[in-house]
Design a protein around this motif. Structure first.
Motif, PDB file in Angstrom:
ATOM      1  N   LEU A  64      20.301   1.484 -15.065  1.00  0.00           N
ATOM      2  CA  LEU A  64      20.516   2.895 -14.746  1.00  0.00           C
ATOM      3  C   LEU A  64      21.666   3.469 -15.570  1.00  0.00           C
ATOM      4  CD1 LEU A  64      20.184   2.710 -10.846  1.00  0.00           C
ATOM      5  CD2 LEU A  64      18.421   3.287 -12.523  1.00  0.00           C
ATOM      6  N   PRO A  65      21.743   4.791 -15.671  1.00  0.00           N
ATOM      7  CA  PRO A  65      22.831   5.409 -16.431  1.00  0.00           C
ATOM      8  C   PRO A  65      24.221   5.062 -15.908  1.00  0.00           C
ATOM      9  CG  PRO A  65      21.074   6.990 -16.086  1.00  0.00           C
ATOM     10  CD  PRO A  65      20.728   5.793 -15.257  1.00  0.00           C
ATOM     11  N   ASN A  66      24.343   4.711 -14.619  1.00  0.00           N
ATOM     12  CA  ASN A  66      25.654   4.364 -14.066  1.00  0.00           C
ATOM     13  C   ASN A  66      26.023   2.911 -14.292  1.00  0.00           C
ATOM     14  OD1 ASN A  66      24.055   2.993 -12.206  1.00  0.00           O
ATOM     15  ND2 ASN A  66      24.478   4.389 -10.510  1.00  0.00           N
ATOM     16  N   LEU A 119      10.740   6.229 -13.237  1.00  0.00           N
ATOM     17  CA  LEU A 119       9.330   6.411 -12.895  1.00  0.00           C
ATOM     18  C   LEU A 119       8.690   5.055 -12.667  1.00  0.00           C
ATOM     19  CD1 LEU A 119       6.674   8.179 -12.786  1.00  0.00           C
ATOM     20  CD2 LEU A 119       6.456   7.651 -15.235  1.00  0.00           C
ATOM     21  N   VAL A 120       8.211   4.812 -11.448  1.00  0.00           N
ATOM     22  CA  VAL A 120       7.424   3.616 -11.137  1.00  0.00           C
ATOM     23  C   VAL A 120       5.982   4.054 -10.937  1.00  0.00           C
ATOM     24  CG1 VAL A 120       6.926   1.953  -9.299  1.00  0.00           C
ATOM     25  CG2 VAL A 120       9.231   2.135 -10.223  1.00  0.00           C
ATOM     26  N   ALA A 121       5.062   3.359 -11.615  1.00  0.00           N
ATOM     27  CA  ALA A 121       3.677   3.831 -11.620  1.00  0.00           C
ATOM     28  C   ALA A 121       2.687   2.697 -11.474  1.00  0.00           C
ATOM     29  CB  ALA A 121       3.386   4.590 -12.914  1.00  0.00           C
ATOM     30  N   ALA A 122       1.575   3.014 -10.808  1.00  0.00           N
ATOM     31  CA  ALA A 122       0.373   2.160 -10.731  1.00  0.00           C
ATOM     32  C   ALA A 122       0.699   0.770 -10.193  1.00  0.00           C
ATOM     33  CB  ALA A 122      -0.325   2.109 -12.081  1.00  0.00           C
ATOM     34  N   GLY A 123      -0.032  -0.270 -10.680  1.00  0.00           N
ATOM     35  CA  GLY A 123       0.085  -1.614 -10.143  1.00  0.00           C
ATOM     36  C   GLY A 123      -0.985  -1.887  -9.107  1.00  0.00           C
ATOM     37  N   VAL A 124      -0.746  -2.924  -8.317  1.00  0.00           N
ATOM     38  CA  VAL A 124      -1.713  -3.299  -7.279  1.00  0.00           C
ATOM     39  C   VAL A 124      -0.997  -3.604  -5.980  1.00  0.00           C
ATOM     40  CG1 VAL A 124      -3.478  -4.191  -8.856  1.00  0.00           C
ATOM     41  CG2 VAL A 124      -1.675  -5.704  -8.066  1.00  0.00           C
ATOM     42  N   ILE A 125      -1.713  -3.421  -4.897  1.00  0.00           N
ATOM     43  CA  ILE A 125      -1.212  -3.775  -3.581  1.00  0.00           C
ATOM     44  C   ILE A 125      -1.639  -5.179  -3.201  1.00  0.00           C
ATOM     45  CG2 ILE A 125      -3.168  -2.721  -2.389  1.00  0.00           C
ATOM     46  CD1 ILE A 125       0.485  -2.869  -1.156  1.00  0.00           C
ATOM     47  N   ASP A 126      -2.765  -5.627  -3.793  1.00  0.00           N
ATOM     48  CA  ASP A 126      -3.229  -7.005  -3.633  1.00  0.00           C
ATOM     49  C   ASP A 126      -4.161  -7.306  -4.798  1.00  0.00           C
ATOM     50  OD1 ASP A 126      -5.963  -6.202  -2.958  1.00  0.00           O
ATOM     51  OD2 ASP A 126      -5.165  -5.646  -1.003  1.00  0.00           O
ATOM     52  N   TYR A 139      12.519   7.490  -8.672  1.00  0.00           N
ATOM     53  CA  TYR A 139      13.766   7.081  -8.016  1.00  0.00           C
ATOM     54  C   TYR A 139      14.912   7.916  -8.562  1.00  0.00           C
ATOM     55  CZ  TYR A 139      17.734   4.224  -6.514  1.00  0.00           C
ATOM     56  OH  TYR A 139      18.914   3.784  -5.948  1.00  0.00           O
ATOM     57  N   ASP A 140      15.691   8.499  -7.665  1.00  0.00           N
ATOM     58  CA  ASP A 140      16.854   9.299  -8.037  1.00  0.00           C
ATOM     59  C   ASP A 140      18.116   8.475  -7.759  1.00  0.00           C
ATOM     60  OD1 ASP A 140      18.899  11.068  -8.403  1.00  0.00           O
ATOM     61  OD2 ASP A 140      18.086  12.637  -7.118  1.00  0.00           O
ATOM     62  N   PRO A 141      18.840   8.031  -8.790  1.00  0.00           N
ATOM     63  CA  PRO A 141      20.031   7.207  -8.552  1.00  0.00           C
ATOM     64  C   PRO A 141      21.110   7.927  -7.743  1.00  0.00           C
ATOM     65  CG  PRO A 141      19.324   7.026 -10.845  1.00  0.00           C
ATOM     66  CD  PRO A 141      18.541   8.149 -10.228  1.00  0.00           C
ATOM     67  N   ALA A 142      21.165   9.256  -7.829  1.00  0.00           N
ATOM     68  CA  ALA A 142      22.201  10.000  -7.111  1.00  0.00           C
ATOM     69  C   ALA A 142      21.995   9.920  -5.604  1.00  0.00           C
ATOM     70  CB  ALA A 142      22.223  11.449  -7.575  1.00  0.00           C
ATOM     71  N   SER A 143      20.760  10.119  -5.166  1.00  0.00           N
ATOM     72  CA  SER A 143      20.468  10.102  -3.731  1.00  0.00           C
ATOM     73  C   SER A 143      19.952   8.754  -3.252  1.00  0.00           C
ATOM     74  CB  SER A 143      19.430  11.175  -3.393  1.00  0.00           C
ATOM     75  OG  SER A 143      18.201  10.899  -4.056  1.00  0.00           O
ATOM     76  N   GLN A 144      19.610   7.859  -4.205  1.00  0.00           N
ATOM     77  CA  GLN A 144      19.036   6.537  -3.904  1.00  0.00           C
ATOM     78  C   GLN A 144      17.767   6.665  -3.072  1.00  0.00           C
ATOM     79  OE1 GLN A 144      21.705   3.426  -2.646  1.00  0.00           O
ATOM     80  NE2 GLN A 144      23.345   4.113  -3.982  1.00  0.00           N
TER      81      GLN A 144
END
Length: 658
Positions: A64-66, A119-126, A139-144
């Motif tokens: 992350l930037p921090n 940005l988290v995208a796609a993938g599988v649940i199983d 995901y916003d690092p400022a607000s977590q």
């Protein structure tokens, strides 16, 4: 203070552009600020660090930037597929829970956007035929916290995601269900939060690698296609949204590594092929679009982690060997020699882990599976090369450009042993709020051997008459107006001079700047200076520079000089010299850090003569000005004025004293 901002606004904007660049081991500024933490371990050695709350593999890890690292989702132990996320803090060596994703997933991607969100995208649940996901979250690092964003057009797993220079994210290939291999590709636009289709891959593939090249195009290599292991490669052009087949790998492979080297080539190493775990490594040359063999790894390894270190070497660690055993061994690839050497071993054998380069040059290895198939919560730090001192990355000078010997002259010195790639820009029409600007700037680069490179309008190379637009845009800092000028070139160590003038004798406010595009090279900008006519009001001389490029919390000790009365050329005094220059140094917020009138005395009346003389570059006239300062990575502005509003030709320069 408003007056100062009116003077420096456009200059600070220009120098802050570099902060938005991706893919260099530098200390970015502004929205891209990276906070550097103390190093924990010795170079070339793995040491244990804090343990994850949730053991996991097939997760993602994002710096992350921090300076913290976000680990998200994956497959856990008794918890199964995870939605949880954790933050690693290099300062304390500990992990802390952060907001959870709305949807648990693995085989997903995580991409740091230019706005600092992930940005988290796609993938599988199983692993079922219906387990693929099309959803995406930010995901916003400022607000977590995580928020939903637009969904992909096609649910997919085992694909690649690449941040393009324009800020969009390219998703390519992958698998849908348990058998369908995909050729489709999509683009995510952070501005609208939506996905749109782009050109299809020439070859459907999964388990491949994608690499953003220095020219802004994307190389996709290997993977598994509908016939098995693939050696084919292709290149995506964001300008046209199309793919073009290019030279094939010598060895078909999947789950390999692909690393962009500082020289612009791409190193592919290891992976799995028809003969099992591979040790073979190859290099892709974007210039010829061909692959050539380089030396092989000492140990064939499948699904290893690969990390480009701050010294330009590549660390490959862990993975699985031909016997199906997870590895503790690690190797370093040196692009200069094309050879691999053993380095320290992991404390725990691991595969399908993550490897993340931290802002201090260390590498965080987290999670994965061990030799027994157990899911790991442990993490280790690899001590990268010794910290690199901060250096001067940029010089930008803005002032009124007149004719004859009152044009804007920028000088710089490249020291070290390696060539240095730079971009030099001459700006005028795009400058705002500075009065009458230079309507059509021209640029000359004079080299120490007498060679001169020129440019009038930046999209055309004056020397060849051909377009150079692609090369200039690939730097991510093209001029904003077609009449402005730019030169991209690679320079050997030596002295250089850039001259900004108005076409056909035109006058007006102009800006010349030099950016270091190769901070990883064993060379640096040791001295940067500009000479021109210092007027009054908004037309004083304003020099901006960036300190950065270091690791380990480094700073740079510099001397800033304002020269006037002693200016001469080959022993002949420069006509119209500024008789008594004053100097101010400001930080990125516009706050004045220090000021100087006559170099032997500080503003408080105390003597600084011995300190200035110790630099060996003291001014030669008592009326000239100088400031010695130790500066943390940031943007800085030096302002040269004539005392009592006098005018004349002056020079401002910055020397790196380290």
């Amino acid at each position: 203070m408003k007056k100062l901002h009116s003077l420096t606004g456009s200059l600070l904007l220009a120098t802050s552009i570099l902060a938005r660049r991706v893919a260099f081991p530098m200390l970015s500024l502004g929205a891209g600020l990276v906070l550097v933490q103390p190093r924990a371990g010795a170079s070339g050695v793995f040491t244990d660090t804090g343990t994850l709350a949730d053991a996991r593999y097939e997760h993602t890890a994002t710096l992350l930037p921090n300076g913290k690292v976000l680990v998200a989702a994956g497959i856990g132990g008794t918890s199964g597929v995870l939605a949880s996320a954790e933050l690693y803090d290099p300062a304390s060596g500990t992990w802390a829970a952060t907001g959870s994703l709305a949807a648990a997933r693995f085989y997903h991607s995580a991409t740091l956007l230019q706005n600092g969100q992930v940005l988290v995208a796609a993938g599988v649940i199983d692993e079922s035929t219906s387990g693929d996901l099309a959803s995406a979250e930010l995901y916003d690092p400022a607000s977590q916290t995580w928020t939903a964003t637009g969904s992909l057009g096609t649910a997919r797993r085992l694909y690649t995601a690449t941040l393009l220079l324009n800020g969009k994210v390219l998703v390519a290939g992958g698998q849908s269900g348990t058998t369908a291999v995909l050729a489709s590709a999509e683009l995510y636009d952070p501005a609208s939060g939506t996905w749109t289709a782009t050109g299809d891959l020439s070859t459907a593939r999964r388990e491949h690698k994608a690499t953003l090249l220095q020219n802004g195009k994307v190389l996709v290599a290997g993977g598994v296609d509908n016939s098995g292991f693939s050696a084919s490669t292709e290149i995506y052009d964001p300008a046209s949204g199309t793919w073009t087949a290019t030279g094939s790998l010598g060895t078909a492979r999947h789950f390999h590594t692909a690393t962009l080297l500082p020289n612009g080539k791409v190193l592919v190493a290891g992976g799995g092929g028809s003969s099992g775990a591979l040790a073979i490594a190859e290099l892709f040359d974007p210039g010829s679009e061909t692959w050539t063999a380089t030396n092989s790894l000492a140990t064939g390894r499948y699904i290893p982690g690969a990390t480009l270190l701050s010294d330009g070497k590549v660390l490959v660690a862990g993975g699985v060997d031909n016997n199906g055993s997870a590895l503790t061994s690690a190797e370093l690839y040196d692009p200069a020699s094309g050879s691999w050497t053993a380095t320290g071993s992991l404390a725990t054998a691991r595969v399908v882990h993550t490897a993340t380069l931290l802002s201090d040059g260390e590498v965080l290895m987290a999670g994965g599976n061990d030799n027994n198939g157990s899911i790991l919560a442990s993490a280790e730090l690899y001590g990268g090369p010794p910290p690199i001192p901060a250096q001067l990355l940029n010089i930008s000078t803005r002032m009124r450009v007149l004719a004859d010997d009152k044009v804007l002259i920028g000088g710089f010195i490249v020291t070290g042993t390696d060539p240095k790639k730079v971009i030099i820009r001459g700006m005028g029409p795009s400058l705002n709020g500075v009065g009458v600007t230079l309507s059509d700037p021209t640029l000359e680069l004079h080299q120490s051997d007498g060679t001169v490179i020129t440019n009038d309008n930046w999209k055309i190379n004056d020397q060849t008459g051909q377009s150079q637009e692609t090369d200039i845009r690939a730097t991510t800092i093209p001029p904003l107006n077609d009449l402005e000028s730019a030169i991209v070139t690679t320079l050997t160590p030596g002295n250089y001079t850039a001259i900004l003038a108005g076409k056909n004798g035109g006058t007006g406010v102009g800006l010349v700047e030099v950016y270091d595009l190769a901070q990883g090279a064993n060379s640096q900008l040791a001295n940067i200076s500009s000479r021109g006519f210092v007027d009054t009001g908004d037309n004083v001389m304003i020099g901006g520079f960036i300190v950065g490029g270091g690791t380990g919390g480094g700073s740079a000790k510099v001397i800033v000089r304002a020269i006037g009365p002693s200016l001469s050329v080959n022993g002949t005094p420069v006509p119209g010299r500024l008789a008594d220059p004053t100097l101010e140094l400001h930080n990125a917020s516009g706050t004045m850090i220090v000021t100087n009138d006559d170099w032997k005395t500080r503003a408080d009346g105390s003597s600084q003569q011995s300190e200035i003389e110790a630099t060996t570059v003291a001014p030669t006239n008592d009326l000239e000005s100088a400031i010695v300062a130790t500066l943390v990575p940031d943007n800085y502005t030096a302002i040269v004025r004539g005392k009592n509003s006098t005018t004349g030709v002056a020079l401002v320069e910055v020397y790196n004293l380290q």
